[in-house]
Design a protein around this motif. Structure first.
Motif, PDB file in Angstrom:
ATOM      1  N   GLY A   1      37.854  34.089  34.981  1.00 10.33           N
ATOM      2  CA  GLY A   1      39.005  34.747  35.850  1.00 10.33           C
ATOM      3  C   GLY A   1      38.395  35.071  37.071  1.00 10.33           C
ATOM      4  O   GLY A   1      37.136  34.731  37.335  1.00 10.33           O
ATOM      5  N   ASN A   2      39.208  35.896  37.797  1.00 12.12           N
ATOM      6  CA  ASN A   2      38.426  36.569  38.900  1.00 12.12           C
ATOM      7  C   ASN A   2      37.459  37.411  38.775  1.00 12.12           C
ATOM      8  O   ASN A   2      36.605  37.789  39.653  1.00 12.12           O
ATOM      9  N   ASN A   3      37.546  38.091  37.564  1.00 15.41           N
ATOM     10  CA  ASN A   3      36.523  39.092  37.482  1.00 15.41           C
ATOM     11  C   ASN A   3      35.093  38.344  37.408  1.00 15.41           C
ATOM     12  O   ASN A   3      34.335  38.746  37.906  1.00 15.41           O
ATOM     13  N   GLY A   4      35.148  37.077  36.735  1.00 21.25           N
ATOM     14  CA  GLY A   4      34.011  36.319  36.703  1.00 21.25           C
ATOM     15  C   GLY A   4      33.605  35.805  38.420  1.00 21.25           C
ATOM     16  O   GLY A   4      32.545  35.765  38.702  1.00 21.25           O
ATOM     17  N   GLY A   5      34.741  35.684  38.830  1.00 21.27           N
ATOM     18  CA  GLY A   5      34.596  35.163  40.516  1.00 21.27           C
ATOM     19  C   GLY A   5      33.728  36.186  41.196  1.00 21.27           C
ATOM     20  O   GLY A   5      32.966  35.909  41.978  1.00 21.27           O
ATOM     21  N   ASP A   6      34.197  37.563  40.881  1.00 17.39           N
ATOM     22  CA  ASP A   6      33.503  38.838  41.616  1.00 17.39           C
ATOM     23  C   ASP A   6      31.836  38.556  41.148  1.00 17.39           C
ATOM     24  O   ASP A   6      31.073  38.847  42.002  1.00 17.39           O
ATOM     25  N   GLY A   7      31.804  38.226  40.045  1.00 17.84           N
ATOM     26  CA  GLY A   7      30.429  38.198  39.398  1.00 17.84           C
ATOM     27  C   GLY A   7      29.462  36.838  40.113  1.00 17.84           C
ATOM     28  O   GLY A   7      28.198  37.377  40.585  1.00 17.84           O
TER      29      GLY A   7
ATOM     30  N   PHE B   1      35.605  40.016  31.798  1.00 17.42           N
ATOM     31  CA  PHE B   1      37.076  40.200  31.741  1.00 17.42           C
ATOM     32  C   PHE B   1      37.199  41.648  32.297  1.00 17.42           C
ATOM     33  O   PHE B   1      36.387  42.366  32.240  1.00 17.42           O
ATOM     34  N   GLY B   2      38.169  41.587  33.549  1.00 16.65           N
ATOM     35  CA  GLY B   2      38.691  43.041  34.024  1.00 16.65           C
ATOM     36  C   GLY B   2      40.222  43.177  33.769  1.00 16.65           C
ATOM     37  O   GLY B   2      40.345  43.400  32.516  1.00 16.65           O
ATOM     38  N   ALA B   3      40.911  43.092  34.863  1.00 14.44           N
ATOM     39  CA  ALA B   3      42.315  43.573  34.539  1.00 14.44           C
ATOM     40  C   ALA B   3      43.128  42.541  33.921  1.00 14.44           C
ATOM     41  O   ALA B   3      44.009  42.644  33.258  1.00 14.44           O
ATOM     42  N   GLY B   4      42.459  41.162  33.489  1.00 12.53           N
ATOM     43  CA  GLY B   4      43.057  40.091  33.004  1.00 12.53           C
ATOM     44  C   GLY B   4      42.979  40.095  31.409  1.00 12.53           C
ATOM     45  O   GLY B   4      43.168  39.135  30.811  1.00 12.53           O
ATOM     46  N   LEU B   5      42.144  41.079  30.867  1.00 12.07           N
ATOM     47  CA  LEU B   5      42.089  41.001  29.606  1.00 12.07           C
ATOM     48  C   LEU B   5      43.286  40.931  28.650  1.00 12.07           C
ATOM     49  O   LEU B   5      44.220  41.801  28.965  1.00 12.07           O
TER      50      LEU B   5
ATOM     51  N   VAL C   1      31.790  44.989  36.155  1.00  8.66           N
ATOM     52  CA  VAL C   1      32.509  44.805  37.384  1.00  8.66           C
ATOM     53  C   VAL C   1      34.104  45.350  36.798  1.00  8.66           C
ATOM     54  O   VAL C   1      34.912  44.760  35.927  1.00  8.66           O
ATOM     55  N   ASP C   2      34.835  45.961  37.546  1.00  4.92           N
ATOM     56  CA  ASP C   2      36.027  46.864  37.462  1.00  4.92           C
ATOM     57  C   ASP C   2      36.057  47.499  36.125  1.00  4.92           C
ATOM     58  O   ASP C   2      36.347  48.784  36.085  1.00  4.92           O
ATOM     59  N   VAL C   3      35.789  47.055  34.989  1.00  2.68           N
ATOM     60  CA  VAL C   3      35.661  47.758  33.651  1.00  2.68           C
ATOM     61  C   VAL C   3      34.567  47.052  32.668  1.00  2.68           C
ATOM     62  O   VAL C   3      34.597  45.915  32.977  1.00  2.68           O
TER      63      VAL C   3
HETATM   64  N1  LIG Z   1      42.917  43.913  43.412  1.00  2.00           N
HETATM   65  C1  LIG Z   1      41.836  43.895  42.963  1.00  2.00           C
HETATM   66  O1  LIG Z   1      41.608  44.790  42.386  1.00  2.00           O
HETATM   67  C2  LIG Z   1      40.956  42.658  42.738  1.00  2.00           C
HETATM   68  C3  LIG Z   1      40.451  42.261  41.554  1.00  2.00           C
HETATM   69  N2  LIG Z   1      39.630  41.236  41.554  1.00  2.00           N
HETATM   70  C4  LIG Z   1      38.994  41.068  40.264  1.00  2.00           C
HETATM   71  O2  LIG Z   1      39.929  40.248  39.408  1.00  2.00           O
HETATM   72  C5  LIG Z   1      39.892  40.765  38.296  1.00  2.00           C
HETATM   73  C6  LIG Z   1      41.115  40.358  37.470  1.00  2.00           C
HETATM   74  O3  LIG Z   1      41.216  39.074  37.566  1.00  2.00           O
HETATM   75  P1  LIG Z   1      41.992  38.003  36.410  1.00  2.00           P
HETATM   76  O4  LIG Z   1      41.784  36.597  36.799  1.00  2.00           O
HETATM   77  O5  LIG Z   1      43.704  38.781  36.564  1.00  2.00           O
HETATM   78  O6  LIG Z   1      41.604  38.491  35.078  1.00  2.00           O
HETATM   79  P2  LIG Z   1      40.134  38.308  34.397  1.00  2.00           P
HETATM   80  O7  LIG Z   1      39.195  37.855  35.193  1.00  2.00           O
HETATM   81  O8  LIG Z   1      39.953  39.607  33.687  1.00  2.00           O
HETATM   82  O9  LIG Z   1      40.323  37.463  32.873  1.00  2.00           O
HETATM   83  C7  LIG Z   1      41.239  36.424  32.842  1.00  2.00           C
HETATM   84  C8  LIG Z   1      40.884  35.290  32.127  1.00  2.00           C
HETATM   85  O10 LIG Z   1      40.316  35.613  30.876  1.00  2.00           O
HETATM   86  C9  LIG Z   1      41.248  35.072  29.876  1.00  2.00           C
HETATM   87  N3  LIG Z   1      40.798  36.391  28.837  1.00  2.00           N
HETATM   88  C10 LIG Z   1      41.560  37.419  28.853  1.00  2.00           C
HETATM   89  N4  LIG Z   1      41.320  38.052  27.741  1.00  2.00           N
HETATM   90  C11 LIG Z   1      40.291  37.304  27.079  1.00  2.00           C
HETATM   91  C12 LIG Z   1      39.668  37.485  25.813  1.00  2.00           C
HETATM   92  N5  LIG Z   1      39.710  38.765  25.066  1.00  2.00           N
HETATM   93  N6  LIG Z   1      38.942  36.596  25.335  1.00  2.00           N
HETATM   94  C13 LIG Z   1      38.990  35.457  26.061  1.00  2.00           C
HETATM   95  N7  LIG Z   1      39.474  35.178  27.229  1.00  2.00           N
HETATM   96  C14 LIG Z   1      40.317  36.292  27.544  1.00  2.00           C
HETATM   97  C15 LIG Z   1      42.387  35.050  30.306  1.00  2.00           C
HETATM   98  O11 LIG Z   1      43.069  34.088  29.573  1.00  2.00           O
HETATM   99  C16 LIG Z   1      42.189  34.403  31.614  1.00  2.00           C
HETATM  100  O12 LIG Z   1      41.762  33.002  31.907  1.00  2.00           O
HETATM  101  C17 LIG Z   1      39.860  42.273  38.184  1.00  2.00           C
HETATM  102  O13 LIG Z   1      39.140  42.956  37.173  1.00  2.00           O
HETATM  103  C18 LIG Z   1      38.778  42.504  39.340  1.00  2.00           C
HETATM  104  O14 LIG Z   1      37.526  42.020  38.893  1.00  2.00           O
HETATM  105  C19 LIG Z   1      39.597  40.418  42.824  1.00  2.00           C
HETATM  106  O15 LIG Z   1      38.363  39.665  42.741  1.00  2.00           O
HETATM  107  C20 LIG Z   1      39.639  40.956  43.988  1.00  2.00           C
HETATM  108  C21 LIG Z   1      41.011  41.802  44.073  1.00  2.00           C
END
Ligand SMILES: NC(=O)C1=CN([C@@H]2O[C@H](COP(=O)(O)OP(=O)(O)OC[C@H]3O[C@@H](n4cnc5c(N)ncnc54)[C@H](O)[C@@H]3O)[C@@H](O)[C@H]2O)[C@H](O)CC1
Ligand SMILES: [K+]
Length: 483
Positions: A61-67, A125-129, A151-153
């Motif tokens: 997800g975007n957490n990885g994108g930040d990475g 993973f960050g907010a999307g966990l 990153v984030d948490v």
């Molecule tokens: N406004 C801001 O603060 C900004 C935050 N940024 C970064 O974006 C992340 C949140 O991104 P998001 O894509 O919503 O979520 P994640 O990357 O955390 O994960 C989504 C991805 O992971 C899958 N998933 C979730 N939990 C699990 C798990 N336990 N096991 C396996 N897979 C899992 C889910 O299905 C999705 O595919 C925020 O934390 C910041 O780092 C922006 O970059 C800038 C703006």
């Protein structure tokens, strides 16, 4: 400088995601936010570490994108960086764009890759966990033996509750964006995050303002201590009444001394018998001592605030007294014996202004504490209509309307006998001076932590503290709160 309430706001991951959506709907660029987030991580990291073999663990997800952004920025400065991707980003996403800009090595997501790293950036993973951390992600994070920058948490940590879901690694540094999350302050999250850096990534004010925060870091700015003008006299600072029992008379005395030091105009210790009254009279000369049954004191309307519980036995009589004081329309802080007397019957505490349970008392009154203590404290406040201070190293102050504050200035040494009596006295003293219950409870918790911090200034970690040490620090704590 006193922070503004908005600077103290905490947003849950879901609320933060809503801000993110509002920002993008309002014209902000997702990739630009991601670049700013990655740049903030790279900056914080460069300040604290020297170039070394750095492995970025990137999620889908975007957490990885930040990475991926971190990887690119560090490599540009000559750091030896590689990326191990748990799963590729969704095609067309901002994260996919960031990944495409990364031209450096992408290594297999294996234990061997991890074993070669000297520094790990956790961008899984960050907010999307959305569920428990398991499989290769959990295995990799469990295997990390070098400093980890989150990153984030730290991945797996639930930013809303501070509880790991499955597993969350220990970070040396966590860089988060826009607003802190409750999980950065609630234990065990606060410790798992290590040092926390809050970075401004340029989220527009309008987007931040589109979500009304319901949780705050507890600090001056969230509340204001009562002002004292020349025209005020002792009655305008309220009168606190504290019933005290023979079994533990010291508890009521500590509460009374604290209420006086935080500015209550008058403080009465209401002794349960003449022997206790005699003992109380040997205490501070400025304390009033009364011997008749505490109920008789209710006739005096000026006795506006009562602290019920420190040193009182957990008996039905204690609860009956509490009911009488509440029904007389007085502000009540219920603590210790008054809470235990209400075991299993939370409705008997309705009408109290502030409840100050530790985890054990909370469980007795409201049932076993859930993992989400923030939600549990809010539930208890809603059920009783009282402000609930769920005491701990991360005390949670929850109001019936859903507002909550998390206190993070209390050193562990504060977990000592009598410390809770001081807190109850502070809350009662502030209620007597007409602070609304939520503000009084938040201010009391902060002053309590600040007094302990001041008492331990310069002391080695682990130096013990006794409750009496807090009393001489309350003035300096007050000054710190009004600067
Ligand atoms: N406004 C801001 O603060 C900004 C935050 N940024 C970064 O974006 C992340 C949140 O991104 P998001 O894509 O919503 O979520 P994640 O990357 O955390 O994960 C989504 C991805 O992971 C899958 N998933 C979730 N939990 C699990 C798990 N336990 N096991 C396996 N897979 C899992 C889910 O299905 C999705 O595919 C925020 O934390 C910041 O780092 C922006 O970059 C800038 C703006
Ligand atoms: K993370």
């Amino acid at each position: 400088m006193t922070p503004s309430p908005s600077a103290l706001a905490l947003l849950t991951p879901d609320e933060m995601a809503a801000v993110d959506r509002a920002a993008i709907a309002g014209g902000a660029s997702g990739p630009a936010l991601m670049r700013a987030a990655g740049a903030a991580v790279a900056r914080a990291l460069r300040k604290r570490f020297r170039p070394c073999r750095t492995l970025i663990l990137a999620g889908p997800g975007n957490n990885g994108g930040d990475g991926y952004v971190v990887a690119r920025l560090l490599e540009r400065e000559g750091w030896p960086v590689s990326v191990a991707a748990l799963a590729p980003p969704r095609p067309g996403s901002d994260a996919a764009m960031a990944a495409a800009e990364w031209r450096g090595p992408v290594l297999p997501f294996t234990p061997e890759t991890l074993a070669r790293a000297q520094l790990v950036v956790d961008a899984l993973f960050g907010a999307g966990l959305s569920r428990e951390l398991d499989g290769p992600a959990a295995a990799a994070l469990r295997a990390v033996r070098v400093p980890l920058v989150a990153v984030d948490v730290p991945s797996g940590l639930d930013g809303a509750t501070g509880e790991p879901r499955g597993f969350a690694p220990q970070a040396a540094l966590t860089v988060t964006f826009g607003r802190l999350k409750p999980g950065h302050l609630l234990l065990p999250g606060r410790e798992l995050c290590g040092e926390v850096v809050l970075a401004d990534i340029g989220l527009p004010e309008a987007a931040l303002a589109s979500v009304a925060p319901r949780a705050f870091r507890n600090a001056p700015g969230l509340w204001r201590l009562p002002e004292r003008g020349a025209q005020h006299h002792k009655f305008s600072h309220g009168h606190v009444t504290i019933p005290g029992g023979a079994a533990m008379p010291g508890a009521a005395r500590l509460a009374a001394m604290s209420a006086r030091r935080i500015g209550a105009g008058l403080v009465t210790l209401a002794a349960e018998d003449t022997a206790t009254a005699t003992l109380f009279r040997q205490g501070e000369p400025g304390l009033l001592v009364s011997a008749p049954p505490p109920e008789d004191l209710l006739a005096d309307e000026r006795r506006s605030a009562w602290v019920l519980g420190p040193g009182l036995p957990p008996r039905p009589e204690t609860l009956a007294l509490l009911r009488r004081v509440v029904e007389a329309g007085r502000h009540v802080v219920a603590d210790g014996g008054a809470l235990t007397a209400a075991a299993g019957q939370p409705h008997t505490l309705q009408g109290a202004a502030i409840l100050t349970p530790h985890a054990g008392e909370f469980a007795k009154v409201f049932g076993a504490l859930r993992r989400d203590r923030l939600a549990a404290a809010r539930m208890a406040a809603a059920v009783t209509g009282a402000v609930v201070v769920l005491k701990g190293s991360d005390s949670i102050i929850a109001a019936p309307d859903g507002r909550a504050a998390i206190n993070n200035n209390a050193p562990p040494a504060l977990a000592t006998a009598g410390s809770g009596d001081v807190l109850a006295g502070l809350a009662g003293g502030l209620l007597a001076q007409n602070l609304p219950p939520f503000e009084a409870a938040c201010a009391a918790a902060w002053l309590h932590g600040q007094a302990a911090t001041l008492a331990l200034a310069g002391a080695a970690p682990g130096t013990p503290l006794v409750a009496e040490d807090l009393l001489p620090q309350l003035r300096a704590a007050w000054i710190a709160a009004t600067r």
